[in-house]
Design a protein around this motif. Sequence first.
Motif, mmCIF file in Angstrom:
data_model
loop_
_atom_site.group_PDB
_atom_site.id
_atom_site.type_symbol
_atom_site.label_atom_id
_atom_site.label_comp_id
_atom_site.label_asym_id
_atom_site.label_seq_id
_atom_site.Cartn_x
_atom_site.Cartn_y
_atom_site.Cartn_z
ATOM 1 N N SER A 1 20.148 71.568 14.621
ATOM 2 C CA SER A 1 20.622 70.891 13.419
ATOM 3 C C SER A 1 20.038 69.454 12.999
ATOM 4 O O SER A 1 20.750 68.623 12.302
ATOM 5 N N SER A 2 18.888 69.180 13.587
ATOM 6 C CA SER A 2 18.070 68.151 13.235
ATOM 7 C C SER A 2 17.659 68.368 11.675
ATOM 8 O O SER A 2 17.150 69.366 11.227
ATOM 9 N N ALA A 3 17.468 66.929 11.098
ATOM 10 C CA ALA A 3 17.121 67.059 9.650
ATOM 11 C C ALA A 3 15.645 67.481 9.564
ATOM 12 O O ALA A 3 15.341 67.383 8.299
ATOM 13 N N SER B 1 24.744 71.425 1.883
ATOM 14 C CA SER B 1 24.235 71.995 3.361
ATOM 15 C C SER B 1 23.346 71.126 3.593
ATOM 16 O O SER B 1 22.564 71.384 4.815
ATOM 17 N N ILE B 2 22.765 69.995 3.026
ATOM 18 C CA ILE B 2 21.836 69.115 3.470
ATOM 19 C C ILE B 2 22.455 68.223 4.588
ATOM 20 O O ILE B 2 23.402 67.899 4.243
ATOM 21 N N ASN B 3 21.780 67.918 5.785
ATOM 22 C CA ASN B 3 22.237 67.272 6.731
ATOM 23 C C ASN B 3 22.839 65.824 6.315
ATOM 24 O O ASN B 3 22.327 65.283 5.427
ATOM 25 N N ALA B 4 24.033 65.352 6.995
ATOM 26 C CA ALA B 4 24.695 64.105 6.755
ATOM 27 C C ALA B 4 25.357 64.150 5.401
ATOM 28 O O ALA B 4 25.943 63.057 4.983
ATOM 29 N N VAL B 5 25.340 65.101 4.422
ATOM 30 C CA VAL B 5 25.839 64.889 3.234
ATOM 31 C C VAL B 5 27.589 65.088 3.372
ATOM 32 O O VAL B 5 27.859 66.099 3.957
ATOM 33 N N LYS B 6 28.118 64.274 2.848
ATOM 34 C CA LYS B 6 29.773 64.504 3.082
ATOM 35 C C LYS B 6 30.372 64.506 1.660
ATOM 36 O O LYS B 6 31.608 64.782 1.740
ATOM 37 N N THR C 1 23.555 57.009 9.208
ATOM 38 C CA THR C 1 22.914 57.510 10.347
ATOM 39 C C THR C 1 23.807 57.242 11.570
ATOM 40 O O THR C 1 24.196 56.267 12.021
ATOM 41 N N SER C 2 23.851 58.466 12.419
ATOM 42 C CA SER C 2 24.918 58.499 13.766
ATOM 43 C C SER C 2 24.282 57.751 14.794
ATOM 44 O O SER C 2 24.808 57.109 15.593
ATOM 45 N N SER C 3 22.773 58.083 14.986
ATOM 46 C CA SER C 3 22.008 57.360 16.045
ATOM 47 C C SER C 3 21.715 56.063 15.978
ATOM 48 O O SER C 3 21.255 55.582 15.056
ATOM 49 N N HIS D 1 14.952 56.622 14.524
ATOM 50 C CA HIS D 1 15.832 57.068 13.528
ATOM 51 C C HIS D 1 15.657 56.338 12.260
ATOM 52 O O HIS D 1 15.272 55.050 12.318
ATOM 53 N N ASP D 2 16.193 56.883 11.180
ATOM 54 C CA ASP D 2 16.472 56.240 9.937
ATOM 55 C C ASP D 2 17.546 55.530 9.841
ATOM 56 O O ASP D 2 18.664 55.983 10.014
ATOM 57 N N PRO D 3 17.257 54.134 9.475
ATOM 58 C CA PRO D 3 18.529 53.336 9.347
ATOM 59 C C PRO D 3 19.518 53.755 8.097
ATOM 60 O O PRO D 3 20.622 53.362 8.063
ATOM 61 N N CYS D 4 18.894 54.481 7.194
ATOM 62 C CA CYS D 4 19.477 54.885 6.199
ATOM 63 C C CYS D 4 18.876 56.436 5.482
ATOM 64 O O CYS D 4 17.889 56.459 5.024
ATOM 65 N N VAL D 5 19.603 57.548 6.067
ATOM 66 C CA VAL D 5 18.896 58.648 5.722
ATOM 67 C C VAL D 5 18.905 59.089 4.332
ATOM 68 O O VAL D 5 18.084 59.700 4.073
ATOM 69 N N GLY D 6 19.557 58.322 3.326
ATOM 70 C CA GLY D 6 19.654 58.584 2.068
ATOM 71 C C GLY D 6 18.273 58.398 1.536
ATOM 72 O O GLY D 6 17.664 59.133 0.468
HETATM 73 C C1 LIG Z 1 16.200 63.269 5.898
HETATM 74 C C2 LIG Z 1 17.310 63.078 6.725
HETATM 75 C C3 LIG Z 1 16.920 62.342 8.042
HETATM 76 C C4 LIG Z 1 17.714 62.336 8.977
HETATM 77 N N1 LIG Z 1 17.305 61.454 10.237
HETATM 78 C C5 LIG Z 1 18.556 61.328 11.095
HETATM 79 C C6 LIG Z 1 18.075 60.315 12.132
HETATM 80 O O1 LIG Z 1 16.861 59.742 12.163
HETATM 81 N N2 LIG Z 1 19.131 60.153 12.836
HETATM 82 C C7 LIG Z 1 20.304 60.562 12.843
HETATM 83 O O2 LIG Z 1 21.225 60.337 13.765
HETATM 84 N N3 LIG Z 1 20.686 61.455 11.808
HETATM 85 C C8 LIG Z 1 19.740 61.637 10.849
HETATM 86 N N4 LIG Z 1 19.981 62.637 9.946
HETATM 87 C C9 LIG Z 1 21.542 63.054 9.786
HETATM 88 C C10 LIG Z 1 21.380 64.164 10.854
HETATM 89 O O3 LIG Z 1 20.509 65.355 11.031
HETATM 90 C C11 LIG Z 1 23.050 64.707 10.735
HETATM 91 O O4 LIG Z 1 24.113 63.838 10.584
HETATM 92 C C12 LIG Z 1 23.380 65.630 11.931
HETATM 93 O O5 LIG Z 1 22.584 66.818 12.074
HETATM 94 C C13 LIG Z 1 24.959 66.115 12.007
HETATM 95 O O6 LIG Z 1 25.020 66.973 10.830
HETATM 96 P P1 LIG Z 1 26.402 66.361 9.731
HETATM 97 O O7 LIG Z 1 26.043 64.928 9.298
HETATM 98 O O8 LIG Z 1 25.792 67.307 8.381
HETATM 99 O O9 LIG Z 1 27.435 66.726 10.084
HETATM 100 C C14 LIG Z 1 19.230 62.757 8.789
HETATM 101 C C15 LIG Z 1 19.596 63.513 7.697
HETATM 102 C C16 LIG Z 1 18.705 63.574 6.771
HETATM 103 C C17 LIG Z 1 18.922 64.219 5.473
#
Ligand SMILES: Cc1cc2nc3c(=O)[nH]c(=O)nc-3n(C[C@H](O)[C@H](O)[C@H](O)COP(=O)(O)O)c2cc1C
Length: 443
Positions: free
Chosen positions: A126-128, A239-244, A376-378, A401-406
């Motif tokens: 699940s990591s980005a 499907s990209i992580n963190a997209v809502k 970013t959740s972390s 962690h990224d302060p803004c994953v955007g």
């Molecule tokens: C390019 C990119 C980098 C990311 N880096 C982090 C990160 O450093 N720390 C973190 O908590 N989330 C990061 N995320 C978001 C998580 O991967 C994501 O929130 C988590 O896997 C849960 O999935 P969901 O948010 O799609 O439900 C990143 C997302 C993207 C697109």
Amino acid sequence: MSINSFGHLFRVTTWGESHGPALGATVDGCPPGVPVDAAMIQHWLDKRKPGQNKYTTQRREADEVRILSGVFEGVTTGTPVQLMIENTDQRSKDYGDIKDKFRPGHADITYFQKYGVRDYRGGGRSSARETASRVAAGGLAREAIKAIAPQVQITGYMVQMGPHKIDRDAFDWNQIEQNPFWVPDARAATDWAEYLDGLRKSGSSVGAIIEVVARGVPAGLGAPVYGKLDTDLAAAMMSINAVKGVEIGEGMSAAMLTGELNADEIFAPPASEDIVEIFFKGARLESTGTYIIRPQNENDKERWFKVKDLFHFTETEGGMTLQVARKALNKRMIANGGLPIVKRAEPRYSSNHAGGILGGISTGQDIVVRFAVKPTSSILTTRKTITKTGEETEIITKGRHDPCVGIRAVPVGEAMMACVLLDHMLLHRGQVGENRGTIGPDA
Ligand SMILES: Cc1cc2nc3c(=O)[nH]c(=O)nc-3n(C[C@H](O)[C@H](O)[C@H](O)COP(=O)(O)O)c2cc1C
């Protein structure tokens, strides 16, 4: 579960986890004969690479791509292209504390609820980090698009960070590469730097909106009704992580418009903009960019002219075919190039609320997609959560962690756009070929 693939004909399967030895993409269906090497794909991966400035995670992944198959003597062979990126900067001990706890906002809890087992190191699958594989596949897609429709340009940029939006009146394409946020507004870049620095130092985070635009996409890509171009684009971005949230064109704001305002009016193109195609015998392309073609006499400078980005040209047997707007036609070009073939210019639209797609099919206007990423959740604030055994506890998500994953999501969005567009170009070629409808008096 075989849900790690997307695309109909240009089919991308990504594999690997953030803390495994490597991850990558297997791309099936790439057309043969596309010139590609690792450096071309690396260019796009470098855009997504972590640790490039203080606004992105300080992980130091080299993100070096290797092409393991499907390319021979510098061109794709039509067989599966295997792209591999080794993980080099894992620090699994950063994640020891969260082994038995679920991080709020992460997929830890749902992966466990679904599979009963999870790779807690950096979120595993699940990591980005997985998005590196998409960017690699997108790099390949871009090269294939270049071979099929060289005029297509895909550009992503940030339009909002937290509550701070760009000023659309100050939009400048040239700014995008000039700042760490890929933002097309110089003022926003300065303001955001200060804003994000404050958040970063406090260990917090913020969300963002990214816009991806594809220019030069021909009309006719997409299909009714389950193969809509917008359906596939929305799914790809979502499907990209963190997209809502995902929007096409006017998106959610369309709900506020009346029919008069929203429907883009259609106009016939002025005849002066019809495209004229001229064949130049013996002329050849040497590199990309601006050209000076000498149709006949080497010493006669008057007969030289430049082929700029807007002009489309292809190498043909024995020479080169050049497309220019009729109004830009120079009599000497015709004299030296033979009889011009006139192609009608495309219809014009008063606006682009549709985001370049009607009925799931491209209009020939810019394709405009926006997506929102959550903060970013972390973060370094203590949060409440539970353990695997159901006890309530607290957690601070350490690690880098990224302060803004955007920011790093921009090249990912571009890659998804490239993969979907190429997929639809191949679908179109398969079903319709060159026989698309042409608007004009003889239609
Ligand atoms: C390019 C990119 C980098 C990311 N880096 C982090 C990160 O450093 N720390 C973190 O908590 N989330 C990061 N995320 C978001 C998580 O991967 C994501 O929130 C988590 O896997 C849960 O999935 P969901 O948010 O799609 O439900 C990143 C997302 C993207 C697109």
